[in-house]
Design a protein around this motif. Structure first.
Motif: not given
Length: 210
Positions: A95-110
């Motif tokens: 869950a932490q891995i997924a959150a970190a990766l999505l936050a990286h790709y999304a930036g301020d867009a999510a």
């Protein structure tokens, strides 16, 4: 003394009360001061159950409460950026891995969150090293208890074998990405796990990006 403050030290109570005042001002007209105060002290209590070190617990509870209040405000007005919640059992691995990766790709867009149905005390150090190897320095991350406010606010709820423990809200997209396997320190196994999660996260972001 504040009714919520009975289980806290005098110093922590002072910090939490000041935090509640600051957050109540931020959400004036959106959330009542009583709701804000309750969330702040509840957050402290929830984190204290698994905390190994209590030195900065009140400050950490303030960060956790601020995130929960943002979720509450989003759920009430229904506007803003897409909100994604990843739920594992302990919130220490996938869950932490997924959150970190999505936050990286999304930036301020999510807005991206993770939580655990039975949260651990610290994020697995193997996970932190694997993400750091990809250039993702997470800073002060910690396992967070699953709360209804963040589930209710989420537009997309991704579970790792924990769907049965997560409330279902029909407005949200619910997906289960399989059991939250134990993270090992073996480099090849860990990289394979991160790569698997990364592929799913990229696909998810491709479908929900604004």
């Amino acid at each position: 003394m504040n009714d919520h403050a009975e289980a806290t030290s005098p110093l922590d109570t002072h910090v939490l009360e000041r935090t509640a005042e600051r957050l109540a001002a931020r959400y004036s007209g959106v959330l009542s001061p009583d709701v804000v105060e309750r969330v702040v002290f509840e957050s402290y209590t929830a984190l204290s159950r698994t905390a190994r070190v209590r030195t900065h617990l009140a400050a950490l509870a303030g960060h956790f409460a601020a995130d929960r209040l943002a979720a509450l405000a989003h759920a009430r007005d229904g506007s803003g950026l897409p909100q994604v919640l990843f739920v594992g059992r302990h919130d220490t691995g996938r869950a932490q891995i997924a959150a970190a990766l999505l936050a990286h790709y999304a930036g301020d867009a999510a807005v991206v969150r993770s939580a655990g149905t039975d949260p651990g005390s610290t994020v697995d150090p193997h996970v932190l090293r694997a993400l750091a190897a990809r250039g993702l320095e997470l800073g002060q991350v910690y396992p967070k208890p699953l709360t209804d406010d963040v589930v209710r606010a989420a537009d997309h709820v991704i579970t790792f074998g924990t769907a049965a423990a997560v409330s279902f809200y029909p407005h949200a997209d619910h997906q289960d990405w399989g059991a939250d396997r134990t993270v090992t320190g073996h480099p090849e196994d860990l990289e394979a796990m991160v790569a698997e999660v990364d592929e799913r996260v990229r696909t998810l972001w491709g479908t929900i990006r604004p």
